[in-house]
Design an enzyme around this catalytic site. Structure first.
Site, mmCIF file in Angstrom:
data_model
loop_
_atom_site.group_PDB
_atom_site.id
_atom_site.type_symbol
_atom_site.label_atom_id
_atom_site.label_comp_id
_atom_site.label_asym_id
_atom_site.label_seq_id
_atom_site.Cartn_x
_atom_site.Cartn_y
_atom_site.Cartn_z
ATOM 1 N N GLU A 132 45.389 -26.102 -14.065
ATOM 2 C CA GLU A 132 46.813 -25.708 -14.623
ATOM 3 C C GLU A 132 47.452 -24.690 -14.381
ATOM 4 O OE1 GLU A 132 44.979 -24.052 -18.244
ATOM 5 O OE2 GLU A 132 46.375 -22.230 -18.653
ATOM 6 N N LYS A 152 38.759 -19.905 -24.091
ATOM 7 C CA LYS A 152 39.109 -20.649 -23.377
ATOM 8 C C LYS A 152 39.613 -19.782 -22.308
ATOM 9 C CE LYS A 152 42.170 -23.962 -21.821
ATOM 10 N NZ LYS A 152 43.506 -23.569 -20.554
ATOM 11 N N ASP A 170 28.031 -28.772 -13.003
ATOM 12 C CA ASP A 170 28.402 -29.520 -13.979
ATOM 13 C C ASP A 170 29.097 -28.660 -15.077
ATOM 14 O OD1 ASP A 170 28.427 -31.055 -16.534
ATOM 15 O OD2 ASP A 170 25.904 -31.241 -16.316
ATOM 16 N N HIS A 215 54.257 -17.794 -17.040
ATOM 17 C CA HIS A 215 53.686 -18.836 -16.042
ATOM 18 C C HIS A 215 54.765 -20.314 -16.420
ATOM 19 C CE1 HIS A 215 49.880 -20.658 -18.808
ATOM 20 N NE2 HIS A 215 49.732 -19.937 -18.584
HETATM 21 C C1 MEV Z 1 45.421 -20.533 -21.804
HETATM 22 O O1 MEV Z 1 45.447 -21.673 -21.311
HETATM 23 C C2 MEV Z 1 44.232 -19.201 -21.999
HETATM 24 C C3 MEV Z 1 45.047 -18.320 -22.696
HETATM 25 O O2 MEV Z 1 45.784 -18.607 -23.507
HETATM 26 C C4 MEV Z 1 43.926 -17.057 -23.076
HETATM 27 C C5 MEV Z 1 44.659 -16.299 -24.200
HETATM 28 O O3 MEV Z 1 44.969 -16.934 -25.191
HETATM 29 O O4 MEV Z 1 43.619 -15.542 -23.991
HETATM 30 C C6 MEV Z 1 46.421 -16.928 -21.852
#
Ligand code: MEV
Length: 430
Positions: free
Chosen positions: A82, A265, A281, A380
């Site tokens: 990513e 995430k 892992d 991004h």
């Molecule tokens: C993207 O990979 C991760 C985010 O969505 C984390 C978040 O929203 O805190 C930017």
């Protein structure tokens, strides 16, 4: 009709496997060449790591810079597909340096093995019987791994819980194992399997599952960092405003599981990248992290916490399970993982886990700061635009020009990338 029930695929030579895959997928010769390219690994190495091997799947390896953890500087290898993650971690670590970087701690490398016992009419009585055999259980378990015991690890305790289930009460024994520098699944599972018949004999019940728990609540790592408000300011917002924005973002995540899944995430973007780079892992880490986020309090909550100190600076903390190892598993055999561990210079699995916690916290900070200010897309987009440009057919020397045009126009799309590329090539010809 094409059939996937290929008998004895694992026994076939690599050439035969490639032939089968090629015919089934109607792949070009070049595609098979790509699949079979194992990069830093020899084919024999990958062939030993998993089953039915046909090649390797390389992912980019980046280095996060600026990390200072417990007063020591680290260059951190991150394997991730990513865009923006490595840059965001490096940027956050730079901001954390202003107040000394990250401080970390951990509980030690304790894992739990579960032995599920059913069919006992007196679960409380069975619990007492098992606990009365504690010392015997520990020595039976430790006989299975004298090396681990020699290193100061091994089975240390026994706990027994009664779990109410749809099929009635189950007596669940937890074997508490100090795994030292191993992730521990092999050691713990072997021990659990060795003890099971004895538990059946003592209680008259029937054992089914004997397996490690990924909810590694005794193998936690923690990190803390203070971000000076002044360094958080953006072109549009003062540092204080950014701090408040991040606190609002955290409160949202901690209160709402829909937001919290994405928030966590973001943490795992950093965590997994280092876990993968060191051959660990990542599924175990993912499972443990999210289970812990739900287990530690009521409902699914943030793995991190954000506060404002008396100075108005932002204080971030994180705590999560981290069953990573340095011995056994891919970490000890994968040449890239081995080199990455050497680059990190970590002396123990615990230290590696604490470094990973710091990266997770940095990643979370970077995401919240971007989200609470200009939004995530601007940052991004430039990297995303390079991917789009490359996918549209731009060569290495054309990628930057195409990407720049897309970002400038705020049209980071494939159709536009193709047009820009055609225009660029047209200009070059004329
Ligand atoms: C993207 O990979 C991760 C985010 O969505 C984390 C978040 O929203 O805190 C930017």
């Amino acid at each position: 009709m094409k059939r996937s029930d290929v008998s004895g695929f694992y026994k076939k030579s690599p050439d035969e496997r490639w032939k089968i895959v090629r015919e089934f997928g109607e792949l070009e010769a070049a595609e098979i060449e790509t699949i079979r390219n194992t990069g830093a690994l020899r084919f024999e190495q990958v062939d030993r790591m998993i089953e039915n091997v046909v090649g390797a799947m390389p992912i980019p390896l980046g280095i996060a810079v600026n990390f200072r953890i417990n007063g020591r500087d680290y260059l951190i290898p991150m394997a991730i597909e990513e865009p923006s993650v490595v840059a965001a971690a490096s940027n956050a670590a730079r901001m954390a340096r202003e107040r000394g970087g990250f401080t970390t701690s951990g509980t030690g490398p304790i894992m739990l093995g579960q032995i599920q016992l059913v069919g006992v009419p007196d679960p409380q009585g069975a619990r007492m019987t098992i606990l009365a055999h504690r010392d015997e259980i520990l020595s039976l378990a430790n006989e299975k791994d004298p090396m681990l015991v020699k290193l100061g690890g091994g089975a240390k305790d026994v706990e027994v819980r009664i779990v109410d289930t749809k099929r009635g009460p189950m007596v669940v024994t937890h074997l508490v194992v100090d795994c030292r520098d191993a992730m521990g699944a092999n050691a713990v599972n072997t021990m659990a399997e060795a003890i099971a018949p004895h538990i059946e004999r003592w209680t008259g019940g029937r054992v089914y599952l004997r397996i490690i728990s990924n909810l590694a609540v005794r193998r936690l790592v923690r990190a803390r960092a203070v971000f000076a408000k002044e360094v958080l300011a953006t072109d549009e917002l003062k540092g204080e405003e950014v701090v408040d924005g991040i606190l609002e973002a955290f409160a949202f995540a901690d209160a709402d599981p829909f937001r919290c899944a994405t928030h966590n995430k973001g943490i795992m973007n950093g965590v997994d990248a280092v876990v993968v780079a060191t051959g660990n892992d990542w599924r175990a880490i993912e499972a443990g992290a999210h289970a812990y986020a739900a287990w530690k309090s009521d409902g699914y909550r943030s793995l991190s916490a954000w506060e404002k100190d008396a100075n108005g600076d932002l204080v971030g903390t994180i705590e999560l399970p981290m069953p990573v190892g340095l011995v056994g598993g891919a970490t000890a055999v994968h040449p890239t993982a081995k080199a990455n561990v050497r680059l990190l210079g970590v002396k123990s699995a615990q230290e590696l886990g604490e470094v990973i916690a710091a990266v997770g916290l940095a990643q979370n900070f970077a995401a919240l700061r971007a989200l609470a200010t200009e939004g995530i897309q601007r940052g991004h987009m430039s990297l995303h635009a390079r991917n789009i440009a490359a996918t549209a057919g731009a060569t290495d020397s054309e990628v930057d020009q195409v990407a720049e045009a897309l970002v400038k126009e705020r049209k980071v799309r494939m159709d536009r990338a193709k047009e820009v590329l055609a225009e660029l090539r047209g200009k070059k010809k004329s």
